[in-house]
Design a protein around this motif. Structure first.
Motif, PDB file in Angstrom:
ATOM      1  N   GLN A   6       0.822  -1.212   0.000  1.00 12.77           N
ATOM      2  CA  GLN A   6       0.000   0.000   0.000  1.00 12.77           C
ATOM      3  C   GLN A   6       0.859   1.266   0.000  1.00 12.77           C
ATOM      4  OE1 GLN A   6      -0.100  -2.480   2.248  1.00 12.77           O
ATOM      5  NE2 GLN A   6      -2.188  -2.967   2.877  1.00 12.77           N
ATOM      6  N   GLN A   7       2.117   1.148   0.415  1.00 10.10           N
ATOM      7  CA  GLN A   7       2.994   2.316   0.495  1.00 10.10           C
ATOM      8  C   GLN A   7       3.686   2.634  -0.826  1.00 10.10           C
ATOM      9  OE1 GLN A   7       5.680   1.895   3.801  1.00 10.10           O
ATOM     10  NE2 GLN A   7       4.031   1.924   5.303  1.00 10.10           N
ATOM     11  N   LEU A   8       3.536   1.761  -1.816  1.00 10.21           N
ATOM     12  CA  LEU A   8       4.164   1.995  -3.111  1.00 10.21           C
ATOM     13  C   LEU A   8       3.241   2.812  -4.009  1.00 10.21           C
ATOM     14  CD1 LEU A   8       5.641  -1.539  -3.849  1.00 10.21           C
ATOM     15  CD2 LEU A   8       6.821   0.440  -2.906  1.00 10.21           C
ATOM     16  N   GLU A   9       3.838   3.655  -4.835  1.00 14.39           N
ATOM     17  CA  GLU A   9       3.078   4.373  -5.861  1.00 14.39           C
ATOM     18  C   GLU A   9       2.433   3.342  -6.774  1.00 14.39           C
ATOM     19  OE1 GLU A   9       2.790   7.720  -6.407  1.00 14.39           O
ATOM     20  OE2 GLU A   9       3.998   8.253  -4.661  1.00 14.39           O
ATOM     21  N   ALA A  10       1.268   3.642  -7.312  1.00 15.50           N
ATOM     22  CA  ALA A  10       0.538   2.699  -8.163  1.00 15.50           C
ATOM     23  C   ALA A  10       1.369   2.233  -9.348  1.00 15.50           C
ATOM     24  CB  ALA A  10      -0.765   3.329  -8.640  1.00 15.50           C
ATOM     25  N   ASP A  11       2.060   3.157 -10.019  1.00 14.93           N
ATOM     26  CA  ASP A  11       2.896   2.785 -11.164  1.00 14.93           C
ATOM     27  C   ASP A  11       4.054   1.894 -10.746  1.00 14.93           C
ATOM     28  OD1 ASP A  11       1.304   4.189 -12.923  1.00 14.93           O
ATOM     29  OD2 ASP A  11       2.611   5.954 -12.988  1.00 14.93           O
ATOM     30  N   THR A  12       4.649   2.189  -9.609  1.00  9.38           N
ATOM     31  CA  THR A  12       5.763   1.376  -9.104  1.00  9.38           C
ATOM     32  C   THR A  12       5.287  -0.031  -8.798  1.00  9.38           C
ATOM     33  OG1 THR A  12       6.816   3.347  -8.162  1.00  9.38           O
ATOM     34  CG2 THR A  12       7.525   1.206  -7.303  1.00  9.38           C
ATOM     35  N   LEU A  13       4.153  -0.140  -8.147  1.00 10.27           N
ATOM     36  CA  LEU A  13       3.593  -1.451  -7.822  1.00 10.27           C
ATOM     37  C   LEU A  13       3.280  -2.225  -9.101  1.00 10.27           C
ATOM     38  CD1 LEU A  13       2.551  -3.475  -5.729  1.00 10.27           C
ATOM     39  CD2 LEU A  13       0.341  -2.297  -5.846  1.00 10.27           C
ATOM     40  N   ASP A  14       2.653  -1.566 -10.064  1.00  8.60           N
ATOM     41  CA  ASP A  14       2.328  -2.228 -11.327  1.00  8.60           C
ATOM     42  C   ASP A  14       3.585  -2.724 -12.037  1.00  8.60           C
ATOM     43  OD1 ASP A  14      -0.381  -1.845 -10.947  1.00  8.60           O
ATOM     44  OD2 ASP A  14      -0.502  -0.098 -12.273  1.00  8.60           O
ATOM     45  N   ASN A  15       4.618  -1.901 -12.076  1.00 11.96           N
ATOM     46  CA  ASN A  15       5.870  -2.296 -12.724  1.00 11.96           C
ATOM     47  C   ASN A  15       6.550  -3.444 -11.994  1.00 11.96           C
ATOM     48  OD1 ASN A  15       5.647  -0.425 -14.814  1.00 11.96           O
ATOM     49  ND2 ASN A  15       6.716   1.160 -13.660  1.00 11.96           N
ATOM     50  N   LEU A  16       6.526  -3.415 -10.683  1.00 12.00           N
ATOM     51  CA  LEU A  16       7.117  -4.491  -9.890  1.00 12.00           C
ATOM     52  C   LEU A  16       6.391  -5.810 -10.142  1.00 12.00           C
ATOM     53  CD1 LEU A  16       9.037  -5.453  -7.629  1.00 12.00           C
ATOM     54  CD2 LEU A  16       7.286  -4.755  -6.002  1.00 12.00           C
ATOM     55  N   ILE A  17       5.069  -5.768 -10.134  1.00 13.15           N
ATOM     56  CA  ILE A  17       4.285  -6.976 -10.367  1.00 13.15           C
ATOM     57  C   ILE A  17       4.499  -7.486 -11.788  1.00 13.15           C
ATOM     58  CG2 ILE A  17       1.948  -7.909 -10.559  1.00 13.15           C
ATOM     59  CD1 ILE A  17       1.176  -6.006  -8.239  1.00 13.15           C
ATOM     60  N   LYS A  18       4.518  -6.585 -12.756  1.00 11.36           N
ATOM     61  CA  LYS A  18       4.723  -6.996 -14.149  1.00 11.36           C
ATOM     62  C   LYS A  18       6.087  -7.662 -14.318  1.00 11.36           C
ATOM     63  CE  LYS A  18       4.623  -5.274 -18.884  1.00 11.36           C
ATOM     64  NZ  LYS A  18       4.414  -4.087 -19.725  1.00 11.36           N
ATOM     65  N   GLU A  19       7.117  -7.068 -13.739  1.00 15.60           N
ATOM     66  CA  GLU A  19       8.461  -7.648 -13.823  1.00 15.60           C
ATOM     67  C   GLU A  19       8.493  -9.013 -13.159  1.00 15.60           C
ATOM     68  OE1 GLU A  19      12.316  -8.832 -12.547  1.00 15.60           O
ATOM     69  OE2 GLU A  19      10.892  -7.986 -11.126  1.00 15.60           O
ATOM     70  N   PHE A  20       7.828  -9.146 -12.032  1.00 20.29           N
ATOM     71  CA  PHE A  20       7.771 -10.420 -11.317  1.00 20.29           C
ATOM     72  C   PHE A  20       7.067 -11.487 -12.158  1.00 20.29           C
ATOM     73  CE2 PHE A  20       5.104 -13.197  -8.648  1.00 20.29           C
ATOM     74  CZ  PHE A  20       6.091 -13.886  -7.972  1.00 20.29           C
ATOM     75  N   VAL A  21       5.935 -11.147 -12.728  1.00 17.18           N
ATOM     76  CA  VAL A  21       5.160 -12.105 -13.523  1.00 17.18           C
ATOM     77  C   VAL A  21       5.955 -12.546 -14.756  1.00 17.18           C
ATOM     78  CG1 VAL A  21       3.104 -12.337 -14.975  1.00 17.18           C
ATOM     79  CG2 VAL A  21       2.903 -11.347 -12.702  1.00 17.18           C
ATOM     80  N   LEU A  22       6.594 -11.597 -15.424  1.00 17.60           N
ATOM     81  CA  LEU A  22       7.367 -11.937 -16.613  1.00 17.60           C
ATOM     82  C   LEU A  22       8.598 -12.784 -16.269  1.00 17.60           C
ATOM     83  CD1 LEU A  22       7.161  -8.559 -18.546  1.00 17.60           C
ATOM     84  CD2 LEU A  22       5.981 -10.708 -19.089  1.00 17.60           C
ATOM     85  N   ARG A  23       9.181 -12.541 -15.125  1.00 12.39           N
ATOM     86  CA  ARG A  23      10.369 -13.283 -14.690  1.00 12.39           C
ATOM     87  C   ARG A  23      10.024 -14.701 -14.273  1.00 12.39           C
ATOM     88  NH1 ARG A  23      12.472 -10.580  -9.738  1.00 12.39           N
ATOM     89  NH2 ARG A  23      10.748 -11.724  -8.838  1.00 12.39           N
TER      90      ARG A  23
END
Length: 70
Positions: A6-23
């Motif tokens: 919840q403390q992450l910016e929405a774009d940061t969270l989205d990018n982190l999740i996307k990178e995780f899913v792709l990895r």
């Protein structure tokens, strides 16, 4: 160290999740799952407390892990 999602910016969270899913490259079985669906699944796991964002101070990396594996 666990980072509250919840403390992450929405774009940061989205990018982190996307990178995780792709990895991860996880096999989802007989049914094809879109990238957006995978991202939504991870967001749901974070919101439900099933998954957490973990920062390693030693390696200076961020990862998403299932809480039960910690």
């Amino acid at each position: 160290m666990i980072i509250p999602w919840q403390q992450l910016e929405a774009d940061t969270l989205d990018n982190l999740i996307k990178e995780f899913v792709l990895r991860e490259g996880t096999d989802y079985g007989d049914h094809e799952v879109s990238l957006d669906q995978k991202i939504d699944q991870v967001k749901t796991q974070l919101a439900n407390g099933e998954a957490v964002i973990v920062f390693s101070e030693l390696h200076e990396t961020v990862d998403i892990q299932l809480k039960r594996h910690l």
